[in-house]
Structure formats: C-alpha cells, structure tokens
Write a protein that holds these residues in place. Structure first.
Motif, mmCIF file in Angstrom:
data_model
loop_
_atom_site.group_PDB
_atom_site.id
_atom_site.type_symbol
_atom_site.label_atom_id
_atom_site.label_comp_id
_atom_site.label_asym_id
_atom_site.label_seq_id
_atom_site.Cartn_x
_atom_site.Cartn_y
_atom_site.Cartn_z
ATOM 1 N N GLY A 88 35.774 37.620 38.413
ATOM 2 C CA GLY A 88 34.904 37.015 38.834
ATOM 3 C C GLY A 88 33.636 36.472 38.094
ATOM 4 O O GLY A 88 33.049 35.682 38.496
ATOM 5 N N TRP A 92 32.257 32.737 37.915
ATOM 6 C CA TRP A 92 30.721 32.378 38.185
ATOM 7 C C TRP A 92 30.367 31.500 37.015
ATOM 8 O O TRP A 92 29.632 30.398 37.345
ATOM 9 N N MET A 290 39.684 37.684 43.675
ATOM 10 C CA MET A 290 38.173 37.748 43.145
ATOM 11 C C MET A 290 37.927 36.387 42.612
ATOM 12 O O MET A 290 37.001 35.736 43.146
ATOM 13 N N THR A 294 35.171 34.020 44.554
ATOM 14 C CA THR A 294 34.015 33.705 44.109
ATOM 15 C C THR A 294 33.750 32.513 43.963
ATOM 16 O O THR A 294 32.562 31.680 44.112
ATOM 17 N N LEU A 298 30.692 30.418 45.775
ATOM 18 C CA LEU A 298 29.619 29.664 45.130
ATOM 19 C C LEU A 298 29.600 28.127 45.377
ATOM 20 O O LEU A 298 28.399 27.634 44.984
ATOM 21 N N ILE A 313 24.340 37.495 43.073
ATOM 22 C CA ILE A 313 25.787 36.954 42.812
ATOM 23 C C ILE A 313 26.426 38.144 41.936
ATOM 24 O O ILE A 313 27.532 38.327 42.289
ATOM 25 N N ILE A 317 29.613 40.222 43.120
ATOM 26 C CA ILE A 317 31.041 40.383 42.551
ATOM 27 C C ILE A 317 31.447 41.997 42.065
ATOM 28 O O ILE A 317 32.452 42.413 42.340
#
Length: 407
Positions: A88, A92, A290, A294, A298, A313, A317
């Motif tokens: 994750g 990100w 994941m 993610t 996003l 965020i 996660i």
C-alpha cells in the motif's frame, strides 16, 4: 467451460458496464431513475451490512489465530501484514509521483445523483442505519476474538463460526448477485450526465498501471526473499509460475493452495513450513489486492479533488490490511471489505464505490495471482529462520490448530 464463463461474476460485471454505457445513449429519464433508485437502496443496505460483515468475519478469524498462537504463527502473520502494508505504501508513493501527469486533465463529477447539479434523482429513499460504526465493529471483533482465546470459550467460538457462515450466505446469495445491477446503474447515470468519457479514459490508465505494478510487486518480493534465504530470486519466481497462472484462472487464493504448495516445495522449502505458511498466507497475505485498491482509491481522490490528508490515507492503508484478512472467499471480497473504509476514511460517495468495485473485479485475478505468488516468497523467508530453530512437528501442530476453525 462456456457456461462457467457466462455465470462468472467478471463476465456479468463486464456485461453490466457495456450495457450501462450503451443504454445511457437512449434510456428515457424516467427509466434511468428506476436504476438510480435501486442504487440508492443498495448503497444504503451496504452501509448497514458492511459493519456486520466485518464483525462477523474478523471475530472468528482473530480467535482462530489466537488458538494457533505460537512463535512462527506470529512471525508469519507479521511478515504477511508487513508485506501488505508495504504494498500500500508503494502504491501511495507511486500515485503521488505519476498521477499529476497520468491523470492530468481528468476529473470525476461526484454529484451525478444531485438534481440541483443536473443529475438524476431517485423516486424514493429508505434510510438503513448501521447497527454500529465500522471502527466500533472492528474493535469489538478484536476484543471478543481475543477474549474467546483467553478463556478458551468453545461455545462462543462455534457460535461465531456459524454466524460467519450466515453472513457469508447473505454475501453470496444476495450482495454479489446484485452487484452487476448496481454497476449498471452507475455507468448508466455517468453516461446520461456526460461524465463517462473522462472517467473511462482515466480508469483505463489506472487499470493498466495496477496490472503492471502487481507484477513488479511480486518481483520485488522475490528479490528480498532471495536475499534473505540465499536463493536465486529469478529461479525461485520461475518455480512459482504455475501458482501464478492458476490463480489467474481461478481468482481464488484458496482454490490455488495445492498448486502454491507444490510450487513452494520446488524452492526447497521444508514440507512442514510450506504446509503451515501457504494455507495461512492464503487468508492473511493480500499485497496484490492492497496494491490495486490503493491505486484505484487514490485515482478517485485525485480526479475528484477530495480534501484528503496524508493521515487519512495512512490510516486507510493500515486498517485495510487488517480488514482484508476477513475478506469473503468470493471474487471481489477484498473490495467489499474495503467499502466502509472508502466511505469513512476517504469520503467516497455511492458512484465512487461502484466504480471501485467494477474496476477491482475487472482485474481481480491479477491481484489474487500476486497474493498467492507472494506467499511463496514468505515461505522462503520463514523457512530460512525456522529450519534451524524449530522442529517440523511444531509447525505441523500450529497448522492443525490454525485449520481447526474451518473444520
């Protein structure tokens, strides 16, 4: 074979998306509002049901892990959770770097159901308040699950195991069959509100990015595992390819366990270690899922310009890594477990949730393939440390304890 394809959730989701796009060109407003009404009702039901789902699935899962408590259970669970969280974090970081360029000029209108903004309104609404908030359900599951382990309450354990079966029945016979209609209504509404082109273009790019990144993730896992275990990572990864491609076809970690186990043994992992790690990680290691969730989430945050902080965020996660442990053993289970977090932590509305579900299921098998292939990497690491410090029968005993709740 053909009947199995036509009856699969993926096929029905694809058909729903295509029909939603096409019907958006000619459906009269009164008929489209029927599906807008259904989407509102179904979304409200999910808001009511998801906290119950999380409590029902996580409680016996925590109790089951506690019953199999042992040094190597804790080590394996820690590595699996860490791998999922790192996945994750990578997603990100990647999104922060590439989305300003990849999704430049794309936006997501979030009020397509708002009549004041030119959207379609539902004919009526029915409020369905959740019995408790999501976080309360998660905390209660931990408290009850750990408590059952501490007092060794077999009666409560059997009760929650049956409660889990009841809730899973509701998922398989009610929630999952209605998802295609929910997704059809979303794409129909997007098309009738002139927001479809930008959305499809942007999500198409994110879909491709997610597929590529699940493959990169697996490669990174084996580079790390190879360094720890003293094995050639590329040879080890090659030995796991049967498991990867089996998972692509089944979209199920559980159904792939026999192949994952045999592939893991080819990497000279002790059979007791493989027999312990592979079934356990099929439930708790979800790094591929994941990565996809993610990246999608996003992308929505970026396109809708949602005011989400780094803390939101990070919390998303960390909690998602826990909630997906209880993901139903059905295609799309991980995204269903994530619905409440998407709403609570990131502020997603009904249309955003529907887009997330559709995008996730379209390439569900790639996330599953990354999950099970990564299980082999974890087995290499555990084997490196377990081989010289514990006897095989201890691992076998832990495996039997871990498998007991499912019996």
């Amino acid at each position: 074979m053909a009947s199995r394809i036509f009856s699969s959730l993926l096929f029905r989701i694809v058909v729903a998306i295509v029909l939603g796009i096409l019907c958006g060109f000619f459906f009269p407003e009164w008929l489209a509002r029927v599906f807008v009404t259904f989407n509102g009702l179904f979304s409200n039901f999910l808001g009511f049901f998801v906290p119950v789902l999380i409590f029902a699935l996580i409680t016996p899962a925590i109790a089951g892990l506690g019953r199999g408590a042992g040094k190597w259970l804790g080590v394996t669970a820690g590595i699996a959770y860490g791998s999922t969280i790192v996945s994750g974090a990578l997603a990100w970081a990647l999104a922060s770097v590439v989305y300003p360029t990849l999704l430049a000029g794309h936006s997501l209108v979030t009020n397509v159901d708002d009549p004041d903004a030119g959207g379609l309104s539902a004919y009526f609404e029915v409020e369905m308040p959740a019995p408790f908030p999501v976080m309360a359900g998660l905390l209660l599951a931990f408290v009850v699950g750990l408590g059952m382990t501490a007092v060794k309450s077999n009666t409560m354990f059997h009760f929650f195991s049956e409660f889990e079966q009841v809730v899973m029945k509701a998922v398989t016979v009610f929630v999952i069959p209605l998802l295609p209609i929910f997704i059809f209504g979303t794409f129909l509404n997007l098309g009738m509100n002139d927001n479809l082109g930008s959305t499809l273009s942007a999500f198409g790019r994110v879909l491709i990015l997610a597929v590529v990144m699940t493959m990169v993730l697996v490669l990174l896992q084996y580079i790390v595992a190879g360094a720890v275990a003293g094995r050639n990572p590329f040879v080890a990864l090659k030995n796991m390819l049967p498991a990867y491609f089996t998972a692509l076809g089944t979209s199920s970690s559980a159904a792939t366990i026999p192949v994952t186990y045999e592939s893991t043994l080819k990497n000279d992992v002790d059979e007791n270690v493989a027999g312990f790690v592979v079934p356990l990680c099929a439930t708790i290691h979800l790094s591929g899922s994941m990565m996809k969730i993610t990246l999608y989430a996003l992308a929505v945050v970026f396109m809708a310009d949602l005011p989400i902080s780094a803390g939101h965020i990070l919390g998303f996660i960390l909690l998602l890594g826990i909630m997906m442990v209880a993901a139903p053993g059905v295609p799309g289970g991980a995204i269903m477990a994530a619905v409440s977090l998407l709403q609570a932590n990131l502020g997603f509305d009904d249309s955003m949730i529907s887009l997330m579900i559709a995008a996730y299921i379209l390439i569900d098998s790639f996330g599953t393939a990354a999950n099970v292939t990564g299980d082999g990497a974890i087995a290499l690491v555990v084997n490196r440390f377990a081989a010289g410090s514990i006897e095989g029968h201890e691992l076998k005993k832990s495996k039997e304890l871990d498998d007991a709740p499912a019996a």
